[in-house]
Enzyme design. Structure first.
Site: not given
Lengths: 469, 97, 483
Positions: C75, C150, C174
């Protein structure tokens, strides 16, 4: 109306740990800009603080030395404010659970300045403004600090001086900081308010930020007292404000008022776990504390019956006291040892720093061998001083310089002969002495000292000279 | 709890964000809804609040804290690798037109 | 569910394919599919080639990790030395950290191959990945839908076989929610089980790194490689020794179903989860209905605490040391304000303002402090629930993937979609999301298995049962690397 000064201090002291409070970077003073830095102390995204055990230990030491209670379960908090020298935009500090609380620092008068709290926190970096730039160096960022907050118990600039000096002494004694105000390892914020003499109610206070010399503190306090007294006696009101002190004009001026006061939005630091300190560890630290400066001074004067003025000269320097005590433990008399330190050893140490280190080449025990001869009347004070000077110079023991013959001293006939020589060689001094200048006789002593390499007994010589003139 | 534009400006100053009058007006309605949402906790739990317990709920023993051993710091060039440095410093020109 | 990592690991260790060849396959797949999916925001193919060369050497020497030579992704909020790490925010444009996050350091040592950094909501603040400054990723199962957030880019990359696995971060769901939306597996370990060093913070007391994978087996392998105490993160702790052993035996497993997770839930999702629970029951698990009243307050508590911490964590973005700096300004203070106002997106600014509000004097007691107290009572209630249950089963999200651009009727509707995931973060618990069915639009439905702190192994084993039972098999998305 007469006004009474009411003052409290917030004193920041840099701890003498090897590494910063949250990372392994060195705390060494100076260095090229941004060379004592890593992701943690420059606030890089994703970096996390790891608490230094030594910083906690030193803060506990400081707390115990100022008679504080220790919170054995303690946590850190974030103090949010923005300034370019603060790379995370928050300072990791302590808010509701400081490590130490409710202590005091005692002044020589016996008055106690109460300590409200002592907490640990990190120092900020340094800013330089030049050529249209603000330049930032984070070397100092993350150096561990303790903030020592006093109650408003200080009632004069003189007391303030003593309080700061006593704090400095305590911190140096217990080895947690060198407290060098000129290098910024000790800094004070001074709170001041006035109240009509006899009144119990505290007035509105102002705070003078970042004072880095005791002389300036006294000056700033006097100025601020005058400023506030003038406002109050004119029927005005003192406005709560943060002030700065201008060293060149000696005046204080307002930096910001209450309206733009900060809102620090303290909350518990989530990146650092709550620290649990076993009582046994606190006890261990307590047992490792040395005798504190004021206790020592009192013992020197009251128990060892030392001359108070000389005792005051030495007790400021922990290493000197240790040397003194080593000599005394080895059998030397406290009085002669102290006289020799103040008269002979100190004269070789030029700076405060030298006296602080007290790196004199021989040990207290070695000196004791000499001092014991003096104590026993085997040699006189002058010979003791001169021999000590040689020992300090060479690092050699007393046996190198004093023989059995020296110890017998000098017979009266020989001394009388030398006194005559001295009188003959110094006609002017003799004339002055006769004219009533008592001190002129010192010139004759100087002659005798040189001629006998210090062996002459000054007291006896004085009698002989006086009888001859 | 309704929030005034003045309060929004104070918050923006603390947060170092620029909220001009128009943005304040725009934002106040939306922010009011969020505050009302946060206020649900007050509807449920009234009264006094006790001490804040520690965040992680976990403790570290003093003995497990980091030892005071110096580690090498990073090279100055590395520390400054995300700025145009000025004599080894992090520089900010004070005014840029 | 297909175990991509173990299949690839077999191919690599038997030398049927080299890591370099495998990496090339992934690179071509990314080049062809990423423009449409926008899963990757920075590709690091140079690094991948270096990594794969190193991995091939390690494979040759033998005894390599099961992750050696396998291409993966991180990420965009996980720090990588010399490689872009921007949290998908303008304010970190151009930022290249000069240090590695602990998880990446560990994976690199295993021989992992980094293909790139994946898309996310700006600073992980969002539930759709649409607040990314690079634009939203698309859900590989339906391009008109969001990936969730996210960690949306990571879930999309894994789902579309553009990476064998991804690391995401989970502050309020997330990892799990995008895994549910994309029909893959997302595992959020116990708080402290995986080092956060190098994870750019959102809500520090809630953030946790974890894997997004195609299977539970894969999740366990990645978890084993990244977990454990780290001297750089005081909040990390030692985890169990040895690798996680997965056992599909659920006989006697006590499964708790908390009413609060199911009240008013969409019927399709409710029945998908309940059907899955029935399978467990059939296999000998014991199901019990329980109540955890504090769950009802978890959402506002989460937003108060996460935003409070975020408002502080994001204070450092001032244009001085890294990232974006405003072009023109009249003073250093003005530069900082302009940089932040121009550099942060709307949602991030909103959360900074909320966080500032709940910490400011006068409001601290009513919001932040009270939220902490409720967090304590929620933790206590969860603890007592785990006194009677081994795991809790719940939906991952109250909805399936939204249509792109959907913003809800008001400011908080989107926040409500985190209702099932945030309690786990507040409790610091381990939880896994895995597919348990499809809705009428063919979109995957996710189910969560939640365990007590440091019962990560138990959670993974309970999920492994579903994998072994083929509880829910979704079709493979085409266009990626297929084995």
């Amino acid at each position: 109306m007469k006004y009474e000064l009411v003052s409290g201090f917030e004193t920041h002291v840099e701890l003498a740990t090897a590494t910063k409070i949250f990372c392994g970077c060195t705390t060494a003073f100076g260095g090229e800009p941004n060379t004592h830095c890593c992701p943690v102390c420059t606030g890089q995204p994703g970096a996390l603080p790891v608490l230094n055990k030594k910083a906690v230990e030193f803060a506990i030491r400081a707390g115990l030395a100022t008679h504080c209670e220790i919170n054995t379960v303690t946590h850190l908090d974030r103090k949010n404010y923005c300034y370019p020298d603060l790379p995370k935009a928050y300072q990791i500090s302590q808010f509701d659970k400081p490590l130490c609380e409710h202590g005091y620092v005692e002044l020589e008068s016996g008055k106690k300045i109460r300590i409200l709290r002592i907490h640990i926190e990190e120092d900020a970096g340094k800013l330089v403004h030049e050529r249209g730039f603000t330049l930032i160096d984070y070397n100092r960022g993350g150096v561990p600090l303790i903030e020592i907050v006093s109650e408003p118990d200080i009632s004069s600039p003189e007391e303030a001086r003593e309080y700061v000096e006593k704090l400095q002494l305590i911190m140096r004694y217990i080895g947690v900081s060198d407290c060098k105000m000129q290098e910024g390892s000790m800094r004070c914020d001074v709170n001041i308010s006035l109240r009509p003499e006899g009144s119990e109610k505290l007035g509105t206070r102002t705070e003078i930020k970042n004072m880095n010399s005791i002389a300036h503190i006294e000056k700033a306090m006097r100025y601020e007292y005058g400023r506030q007294a003038e406002i109050l006696s004119g029927g005005g009101k003192v406005e709560q404000a943060t002030m700065r002190f201008d060293e060149t004009t000696g005046e204080t001026s307002v930096m910001r008022t209450k309206e733009d006061a900060q809102d620090y939005r303290y909350f518990p630091e989530p990146d650092i776990l709550t620290v649990n300190i076993p009582q046994s560890e606190v006890d261990r630290i307590k047992n490792s504390l040395p005798e504190l400066p004021l206790e020592k001074l009192r013992r020197y004067i009251d128990v060892l019956h030392l001359n108070a003025q000389n005792a005051r000269l030495i007790y400021k320097y922990k290493a000197a006291c240790d040397w003194f005590e080593e000599a005394v433990a080895a059998g030397a008399s406290p009085k002669n040892t102290l006289n020799l330190i103040v008269g002979t050893v100190f004269s070789r140490l030029d700076t405060e720093e030298d006296k602080e280190k007290f790196d004199v080449g021989i040990s207290g025990a070695q000196a004791a061998e000499l001092i014991k001869l003096l104590d026993g009347g085997k040699i006189n004070a002058t010979l003791a001083q001169m021999t000590l000077a040689k020992m300090l110079e060479t690092g050699d023991g007393v046996e190198k310089f004093i023989s059995a013959e020296d110890m017998r001293g000098m017979d009266d006939g020989e001394l009388t002969r030398l006194c005559k020589e001295a009188i003959a060689a110094n006609p002017q001094a003799v004339a002055d002495y006769k004219a009533g200048k008592e001190k002129a006789i010192f010139a004759l002593y100087g002659y005798l000292k040189r001629a006998t390499q210090g062996k002459a007994d000054v007291q006896k010589a004085t009698e002989i000279i006086k009888s001859l003139i | 709890m309704a929030i005034t534009e003045k309060e929004i400006k104070t918050l923006a100053r603390l947060a170092r964000l620029d909220f001009d009058d128009e943005r304040c007006r725009e934002f106040s309605g939306e922010f009011g809804e969020i505050i009302a949402f946060a206020d649900r906790i007050n509807a449920q739990v009234g009264g006094a609040t006790s001490d804040i317990r520690e965040v992680g709920g976990r403790e570290i023993a003093y003995g497990d804290l980091r030892d005071d051993e110096v580690k090498e710091s990073l090279l100055n060039e590395k520390v400054l690798s995300n700025v145009q440095s000025e004599g080894g410093f992090f520089p900010v020109r004070r005014v840029v037109k | 569910m297909k175990s991509v990592i173990s299949s690839l690991s077999r191919l690599l260790s038997s030398r049927e394919i080299s890591s370099a060849e495998l990496t090339d396959k992934y690179i071509s797949a990314i080049e062809s599919r990423n423009p449409e999916l926008n899963a990757y925001v920075h590709t690091t193919f140079e690094e991948a080639k270096k990594n794969s060369a190193a991995a091939d050497k390690m494979l040759k020497e033998g005894g390599a990790s099961p992750l050696c030579g396998i291409p993966m992704t991180l990420k965009d909020n996980i720090a990588t030395d010399g490689l872009p790490t921007t949290c998908c925010s303008k304010i970190l444009q151009g930022f290249k950290p000069y240090y590695d996050a602990t998880v990446w350091r560990k994976l690199k040592a295993c021989g992992a191959v980094l293909l790139g950094k994946t898309n996310m909501d700006e600073f992980a603040m969002g539930s759709t990945s649409e607040t990314s400054v690079y634009g939203a990723p698309s859900n590989p199962r339906n391009l008109q839908r969001v990936t969730g957030g996210s960690s949306g880019g990571g879930a999309a990359a894994v789902c579309a076989n553009l990476a064998a696995y991804a690391l995401g971060s989970d502050t309020g769901g997330s990892i799990r929610q995008p895994a549910a939306f994309c029909g893959v597996v997302g595992f959020k370990p116990t708080y402290g089980a995986v080092s956060r060093y190098g994870l750019i913070a959102y809500g520090s007391s809630l953030d946790q790194i974890g894997p997004i994978t195609n299977s539970v087996t894969d999740a366990a392998v990645v978890y084993d490689a990244i977990r454990g105490e780290d001297e750089k993160d005081m909040t990390s702790c030692p985890t169990e020794k040895g690798k996680t052993i997965l056992t599909p035996d659920v006989k006697g497993l006590k499964i708790g179903l908390a009413d609060e997770f199911f009240d008013g839930l969409d019927t399709e999702i409710k029945s998908a989860v309940e059907n899955a629970v029935k399978k467990y029951e059939k296999a000998g698990a014991q199901v019990m209905r329980i109540s955890i009243p504090a769950l009802k307050l978890a959402l506002p508590v989460y937003y108060i605490i996460a935003c409070a911490e975020a408002s502080s964590n994001l204070g450092r973005y001032d244009g001085i040391r890294y990232g974006y700096r405003a072009q023109s300004y009249s003073s250093v203070d003005d530069m900082v304000v302009k940089t932040r106002t121009q550099g942060f997106g709307k949602e991030v600014q909103k959360r900074i303002m909320l966080g500032t509000y709940v910490l400011s004097s006068g409001y601290f007691d009513a919001y932040y402090k009270k939220a902490c107290i409720i967090r304590e009572s929620l933790r206590a209630q969860l603890k007592s629930a785990f006194g009677t249950c081994d795991v809790l089963i719940a939906p991952t999200a109250p909805n399936t993937a939204f249509v792109k651009g959907y913003t809800g009727g008001n400011a908080i509707e989107m926040y409500l979609s985190d209702v099932c995931t945030v309690p786990v973060n507040i409790g610091g618990l381990p939880a896994i999301s895995l597919p348990c069915g499809k809705d009428k639009n063919g979109l995957p439905i996710g189910m969560q298995i939640i365990g007590d702190v440091f019962e990560d192994g138990k959670v993974l084993s309970a999920a492994y049962f579903a994998e072994e039972e083929k509880l829910c098999e979704l079709e493979e998305v085409q266009g990626g690397v297929s084995l």
